[in-house]
Design a protein around this motif. Structure first.
Motif, short mmCIF file in Angstrom:
data_model
loop_
_atom_site.label_atom_id
_atom_site.label_comp_id
_atom_site.label_asym_id
_atom_site.label_seq_id
_atom_site.Cartn_x
_atom_site.Cartn_y
_atom_site.Cartn_z
N GLU A 179 -84.54 -4.77 11.05
CA GLU A 179 -83.62 -4.06 10.28
C GLU A 179 -83.53 -5.07 8.89
OE1 GLU A 179 -82.76 -3.43 14.50
OE2 GLU A 179 -82.89 -5.18 13.43
N LEU A 180 -83.50 -6.16 8.98
CA LEU A 180 -83.39 -7.19 7.82
C LEU A 180 -84.77 -6.74 6.70
CD1 LEU A 180 -82.45 -9.37 5.94
CD2 LEU A 180 -83.59 -10.89 7.46
N LEU A 212 -84.81 -5.04 3.06
CA LEU A 212 -85.48 -5.59 2.10
C LEU A 212 -86.28 -4.77 1.19
CD1 LEU A 212 -86.21 -9.26 3.43
CD2 LEU A 212 -84.71 -8.74 1.45
N ALA A 213 -87.03 -4.00 2.17
CA ALA A 213 -88.04 -2.99 1.62
C ALA A 213 -87.46 -1.69 0.94
CB ALA A 213 -88.97 -2.67 2.59
N ARG A 266 -88.07 -5.17 -9.36
CA ARG A 266 -88.38 -5.23 -7.98
C ARG A 266 -88.52 -6.32 -7.17
NH1 ARG A 266 -87.21 -4.31 -3.63
NH2 ARG A 266 -87.76 -3.05 -1.99
N ILE A 267 -89.33 -7.30 -7.91
CA ILE A 267 -89.20 -8.63 -7.36
C ILE A 267 -87.97 -9.33 -7.49
CG2 ILE A 267 -90.32 -11.12 -7.77
CD1 ILE A 267 -92.77 -9.52 -8.65
N ALA A 268 -87.18 -9.17 -8.28
CA ALA A 268 -85.91 -9.82 -8.49
C ALA A 268 -84.85 -9.31 -7.52
CB ALA A 268 -85.49 -9.66 -10.10
N ASP A 269 -84.74 -8.02 -7.36
CA ASP A 269 -83.83 -7.71 -6.50
C ASP A 269 -84.26 -7.96 -4.88
OD1 ASP A 269 -82.42 -6.43 -8.58
OD2 ASP A 269 -83.17 -4.40 -8.04
N TYR A 270 -85.56 -7.99 -4.62
CA TYR A 270 -85.94 -8.29 -3.36
C TYR A 270 -85.58 -9.95 -3.28
CZ TYR A 270 -89.12 -9.23 0.65
OH TYR A 270 -89.61 -9.36 1.93
#
Length: 303
Positions: free
Chosen positions: A92-93, A97-98, A234-238
């Motif tokens: 779920e985690l 993240l994806a 996308r990298i920053a948000d992940y």
């Protein structure tokens, strides 16, 4: 570098949105492309600067998210090169993240390697090709120039990699041994005896013990500046989302910075388009210090 600039821009935009500023429009400035001229008009900045991205914002007064929570995640976001717990991460985690992506932009796929076999295959690739940066004299000289061996060097430069961040706590004798072994002239000799393969093998062993590896790739094989900025976002948000969940990341850039191993890895994993981010993901067993940062006043110009 464009991905790094874009990641910073995404964090800045989120911080502004958390204080009531809405992004109205954005525009890439790709030299020689359809985005327009990248040259800067005259002003209080170096002549060799060029534009990457411009944006217009509007004050709304409505906070898009909690600034305190965002600040906490940003402070927790750091590279941790140490060992991670080998316990599996909850599906779920990883799914959250994806899915945690900014709206719009190009098609970006996030994939997690969690199975023993696929992580083992990736580790084998890393063991075979991960020593490239150590065995390439020019590449290693550049990387080595950013290693800071003493606290005084960290304070003086305000950037780079403190040695404790790379290798964790060490005694004075261990630090001296590392300093000698990693010096470019010594490294050049040691690589003739397989030292680069030994270093790559150690990194591959850490990957085998890591519960997950994340890969991100564009659908387009030749992404432009706008794609790079969406990828950096996308990298920053992940990474922020992972930090909020108590996870650490350790980017593994060597396999995507060289075309031959990148293409081999993409073919092996069935990844289309262009791979642009690879990292270990897990719960760290040891804390690593934050990377040094130069004073903000030295890096920003107010016009």
């Amino acid at each position: 570098m464009r991905l790094s600039c874009a990641a910073y821009w995404r964090m800045l935009c989120r911080a502004l949105a958390a204080q009531g500023w809405a992004l109205v429009r954005e525009r890439p400035h790709e030299a020689g492309g359809a985005g327009g001229d990248s040259r800067l008009p005259g002003g209080p900045w170096p002549r060799d600067w060029s534009l990457l991205w411009t944006a217009a914002l509007r004050r709304t007064g409505e906070a898009a998210e909690s600034l305190a929570a965002l600040d906490a995640a940003a402070r927790a976001r750091r590279t941790n090169r140490g060992p991670y717990d080998d316990a599996p991460l909850a599906p779920e985690l990883l799914g959250a993240l994806a899915r945690h992506a900014p709206a719009g932009g190009p098609a970006i796929t996030v994939r997690h390697l969690t199975g023993h076999h696929e992580r083992g295959s990736f580790a084998e690739m890393l063991a075979r090709h991960g020593g490239i940066d150590f065995s390439h004299p020019a590449a290693w000289r550049e990387t080595h120039s950013y290693i800071r061996w003493t606290p005084a060097a960290v304070r003086a430069h305000g950037d780079g990699f403190p040695v404790a961040q790379l290798f964790g706590p060490m005694s004075a004798r261990q630090r001296l041994a590392k300093r000698i072994a990693l010096a470019p002239p010594v490294m050049k000799v040691l690589c003739r005896f397989g030292y680069d393969r030994s270093l790559a093998g150690g990194l591959a062993a850490e990957v085998r013990r890591t519960p997950a590896v994340v890969l991100m790739h564009f659908a387009d094989e030749s992404p432009g500046l706008a794609d790079a900025f969406r990828g950096g976002a996308r990298i920053a948000d992940y990474w922020l989302h992972a930090a909020s969940a108590g996870l650490a990341l350790h980017p593994l850039s060597v396999l995507m910075q060289h075309d031959a191993p990148r293409r081999t890895l993409q073919a092996q994993l069935g990844l289309s388009g262009r791979l642009f981010f690879i990292s270990r993901v897990g719960r760290p067993r040891t804390a690593f210090p934050p990377a040094p940062r130069s004073p903000g006043a030295a890096d920003h110009r107010t016009v």
